[in-house]
Design an enzyme around this catalytic site. Structure first.
Site, short mmCIF file in Angstrom:
data_model
loop_
_atom_site.label_atom_id
_atom_site.label_comp_id
_atom_site.label_asym_id
_atom_site.label_seq_id
_atom_site.Cartn_x
_atom_site.Cartn_y
_atom_site.Cartn_z
N ASN A 56 5.95 9.12 8.73
CA ASN A 56 4.97 10.13 8.50
C ASN A 56 5.45 11.68 8.32
O ASN A 56 4.85 12.44 7.96
CB ASN A 56 3.84 10.20 9.55
CG ASN A 56 3.15 8.77 9.61
OD1 ASN A 56 2.34 8.59 8.58
ND2 ASN A 56 3.01 8.22 10.53
N ALA A 60 61.48 19.90 -13.64
CA ALA A 60 60.63 20.80 -12.99
C ALA A 60 60.20 21.81 -13.70
O ALA A 60 60.92 22.52 -14.27
CB ALA A 60 61.13 21.09 -11.43
N ARG A 86 2.65 15.19 6.02
CA ARG A 86 3.29 15.96 7.01
C ARG A 86 4.87 15.82 6.79
O ARG A 86 5.80 16.44 7.51
CB ARG A 86 3.15 15.01 8.44
CG ARG A 86 1.71 15.42 9.15
CD ARG A 86 1.59 14.69 10.33
NE ARG A 86 1.11 13.30 9.77
CZ ARG A 86 0.98 12.43 10.73
NH1 ARG A 86 1.52 12.32 11.94
NH2 ARG A 86 0.58 11.20 10.39
N GLU A 124 -9.92 1.11 15.64
CA GLU A 124 -9.10 2.39 15.19
C GLU A 124 -8.95 3.29 16.32
O GLU A 124 -9.93 3.57 17.05
CB GLU A 124 -9.32 3.10 13.73
CG GLU A 124 -9.25 2.14 12.70
CD GLU A 124 -7.87 1.79 12.48
OE1 GLU A 124 -7.06 2.62 12.43
OE2 GLU A 124 -7.53 0.34 12.42
N SER A 128 58.54 18.38 -10.61
CA SER A 128 57.17 19.12 -10.00
C SER A 128 56.89 19.99 -10.96
O SER A 128 57.55 20.63 -11.91
CB SER A 128 57.65 19.91 -8.67
OG SER A 128 58.17 18.86 -7.74
N LEU A 173 0.74 -1.27 -0.03
CA LEU A 173 0.11 -0.07 -0.29
C LEU A 173 0.89 1.28 -0.08
O LEU A 173 1.69 1.44 0.92
CB LEU A 173 -1.05 0.03 1.18
CG LEU A 173 -1.75 -1.29 1.50
CD1 LEU A 173 -2.88 -0.90 2.63
CD2 LEU A 173 -2.51 -1.38 0.40
N GLN A 232 -4.94 3.69 -7.23
CA GLN A 232 -6.23 4.12 -6.41
C GLN A 232 -6.40 5.51 -6.39
O GLN A 232 -5.66 6.38 -6.07
CB GLN A 232 -5.79 3.68 -4.89
CG GLN A 232 -7.01 4.07 -3.87
CD GLN A 232 -6.58 3.87 -2.51
OE1 GLN A 232 -5.37 4.00 -1.92
NE2 GLN A 232 -7.57 3.78 -1.61
C1 UD1 Z 1 -3.49 2.03 9.86
C2 UD1 Z 1 -4.47 0.94 10.37
C3 UD1 Z 1 -4.24 1.17 11.83
C4 UD1 Z 1 -2.68 0.82 12.07
C5 UD1 Z 1 -1.86 1.70 11.23
C6 UD1 Z 1 -0.30 1.21 11.73
C7 UD1 Z 1 -6.32 0.92 9.13
C8 UD1 Z 1 -7.63 1.48 8.96
N1 UD1 Z 1 -5.77 1.34 10.25
O1 UD1 Z 1 -3.80 3.36 10.18
O2 UD1 Z 1 -5.03 0.13 12.57
O3 UD1 Z 1 -2.25 0.97 13.65
O4 UD1 Z 1 -2.11 1.75 9.88
O5 UD1 Z 1 0.42 2.24 10.95
O6 UD1 Z 1 -5.94 0.23 8.28
N2 UD1 Z 1 -2.96 3.84 2.24
C9 UD1 Z 1 -3.40 3.76 0.89
N3 UD1 Z 1 -4.71 4.09 0.43
C10 UD1 Z 1 -5.48 4.65 1.28
C11 UD1 Z 1 -5.22 4.63 2.79
C12 UD1 Z 1 -3.88 4.32 3.17
O7 UD1 Z 1 -2.51 3.21 -0.10
O8 UD1 Z 1 -6.84 4.77 0.78
C13 UD1 Z 1 -1.72 3.46 2.49
C14 UD1 Z 1 -0.84 4.62 3.04
O9 UD1 Z 1 -0.07 5.03 2.09
C15 UD1 Z 1 0.08 3.78 3.93
C16 UD1 Z 1 -0.94 2.78 4.57
O10 UD1 Z 1 -1.82 2.52 3.72
O11 UD1 Z 1 1.19 3.10 3.45
C17 UD1 Z 1 -1.66 2.89 5.94
O12 UD1 Z 1 -2.23 4.04 5.69
P1 UD1 Z 1 -2.36 5.21 6.93
O13 UD1 Z 1 -3.25 6.24 6.36
O14 UD1 Z 1 -0.98 5.49 7.19
O15 UD1 Z 1 -3.13 4.33 8.03
P2 UD1 Z 1 -3.44 4.79 9.42
O16 UD1 Z 1 -4.50 5.53 9.84
O17 UD1 Z 1 -2.06 5.13 10.32
CA CA Z 2 0.34 5.82 9.48
#
Ligand code: UD1
Ligand code: CA
Length: 456
Positions: A225, A422, A15, A152, A404, A8, A73
């Site tokens: 992040n 040199a 941030r 969550e 040199s 993902l 996505q």
């Molecule tokens: C997610 C988990 C949480 C966990 C945390 C760990 C869920 C709902 N929550 O939360 O339980 O403790 O990670 O860091 O899964 N991403 C996508 N597409 C999206 C959303 C996210 O590709 O639509 C990817 C982000 O780029 C990232 C990962 O998924 O690599 C996690 O997304 P992030 O938004 O950081 O999740 P958290 O809300 O922190």
């Molecule tokens: Ca995260």
């Protein structure tokens, strides 16, 4: 068992405050996504799927060599929605592994542990005990310790927020089960996102047990992040590299002050590395090598018994056995030194071969040159290899002595055992064994008087 690894990587990374997509930020000179990809590559019979979104084309262009299926996505509607994009690529019989593109230090060991927990009756979840679990999904268990669900942070009750076991987000599950569940996710939650974590409760309701494992080290599952977390993982990674080097018998005068931003093809015995040394690319280092402080070694081969003194740059070069380099020397690409060569301070060597026992000890530029054995190049010697348009070679044969402050105007050859006086400007080939020099006559003017400052 075919594994489909879904990375993902669609999140924006606001941030980071950067024009660069988050997953392209680097730890040890490798992008976060590349780290995750490289770890995935270690799994047998594995197909990698990368879910991208923000800065997607940039990510694909920056990493063209990744053998993966890329799926966009378009809108980031949550981790469950992200995985759903890959539905068409998942077979019922696959084992699906979910990784995060911004969690770079996950080890193969942890992945193996996770995959071993997947069966028709069980799915696998990587969890972590955290001193401060703020922001993480919490693992909710029953009295017997069985996992019930993940909640969550933003949806958690006060009691649930007390739970310190956090969800890393990394999990593995059978394809058929996952395909079923991700289509049934909804977004009726605090963030109105499709949470992948909701599949845990679905599994439990269907009698699929959730087996958890934990990483050996918390840093393995930390995501990036912001820049502070990025620097934390850089140091954590470097700490691991330093430990590995010491385990292999390398002396590090201060393990906190050496950086490995690459790999080693091989490392000999009794290598000693002083502070602030940076290794980049792929290096080979022989036995009994000493590397002085503040030196950068990139993609180079250093043979046995070499001494590299402080403040050197060795870049795509080859250093022969028993040679001594520096301090303050710069070996540029295709500098190839044979055995027992001495290169001293403020010497730059590029695209040149230097044969056994030759010495270039002070303030010289050697470019596009072939230097024989036992040649001595005096201070301030320059190969004038470039006429502004083309480059030409300088050949200095065995045993020559270059005085040199000599300029060698290439193309030019200095014969065997020749001596150049040199201060010469050598514009044509010089014969073997004799002294050649170009020098204006030294004169002294008796009548000359030093100017004196005028009275105003
Ligand atoms: C997610 C988990 C949480 C966990 C945390 C760990 C869920 C709902 N929550 O939360 O339980 O403790 O990670 O860091 O899964 N991403 C996508 N597409 C999206 C959303 C996210 O590709 O639509 C990817 C982000 O780029 C990232 C990962 O998924 O690599 C996690 O997304 P992030 O938004 O950081 O999740 P958290 O809300 O922190
Ligand atoms: Ca995260």
């Amino acid at each position: 068992m075919t594994v489909k690894t879904i990375i993902l990587a669609a999140g924006q990374g606001t941030r980071m405050r950067s024009a660069l997509p988050k997953v392209l930020h680097k730890v040890a000179n490798r992008s976060l996504l590349q780290h995750v990809y490289d770890t995935s590559k270690l799994i047998d019979d594995n197909n990698i799927i990368i879910i991208y979104g923000h800065g997607g084309e940039l990510v694909r262009q920056a990493l063209p060599e990744l053998e993966a299926q890329w799926i966009e996505q378009k809108q980031q509607l949550g981790t469950g929605h992200a995985v759903l994009q890959a539905d068409g690529l998942i077979e019922n019989s696959d084992t699906v592994l979910i990784l995060y593109g911004d969690v770079p230090l996950l080890s193969k060991h942890s992945v193996d542990g996770l995959l071993a927990n997947v069966s028709a009756q069980s799915m696998a979840l990587l969890t972590v005990d955290l001193a401060d679990p703020t922001g993480y999904g919490r693992i909710v268990r029953d009295n017997l310790g069985n996992v019930l669900k993940i909640v969550e942070q933003k949806d958690a009750t006060e009691a649930e927020q007390e739970i310190t076991e956090g969800n890393t987000g990394i999990l593995a599950v059978q394809g058929e089960q996952l395909k079923n569940w991700i289509k049934r996710l909804d977004n009726s939650n605090a963030q109105q996102e499709f949470y992948l974590t909701d599949v845990i409760e679905m599994a439990v309701n269907e009698g699929i047990s959730v087996k958890t494992s934990q990483p050996e080290n918390v840093d393995e599952v930390l995501g990036v992040n912001n820049r502070k977390q990025l620097s934390h993982l850089e140091r954590a990674y470097q700490g691991l590299q330093a430990d590995k080097l010491m385990e292999q018998g390398i002396t590090l005068l201060d393990p906190a002050r050496v950086d490995c931003r690459g790999s080693f093809a091989s490392l000999g015995q009794d290598i000693s590395v002083d502070i602030n040394v940076i290794f980049e690319g792929n290096n080979t280092i022989g036995n009994n090598v000493t590397i002085g402080a503040n030196t950068i070694i990139n993609n180079s081969v250093i043979a046995d018994n070499v001494e590299i003194l402080a403040n050197c740059i060795v870049d795509n070069a080859l250093v022969g056995a028993g040679s001594r380099i520096g301090p303050f020397a710069r070996l540029r690409p295709q500098a190839e030194l044979a055995e027992q060569v001495h290169v001293g301070n403020f010497v730059e060597i590029k695209k040149s071969t230097v044969a056994k026992g030759s010495k270039i000890n002070h303030l010289s530029y050697i470019g596009d040159a072939t230097i024989g054995r036992q040649v001595n190049i005096g201070a301030g010697t320059i190969t004038c290899n470039y006429d502004g348009v083309n480059k030409f070679r300088t050949v200095i044969e065995d045993g020559a002595f270059i005085g040199s402050d000599t300029q060698l105007i290439a193309p030019v050859t200095v014969g065997k055992n020749a001596t150049i006086g040199a201060g010469s400007t050598v514009t044509k080939n010089t014969p073997e064994g004799v002294l050649t020099l170009s020098r204006s006559k030294l004169i002294s003017i008796q009548s000359w008087q030093r100017p004196v400052k005028k009275e105003q």
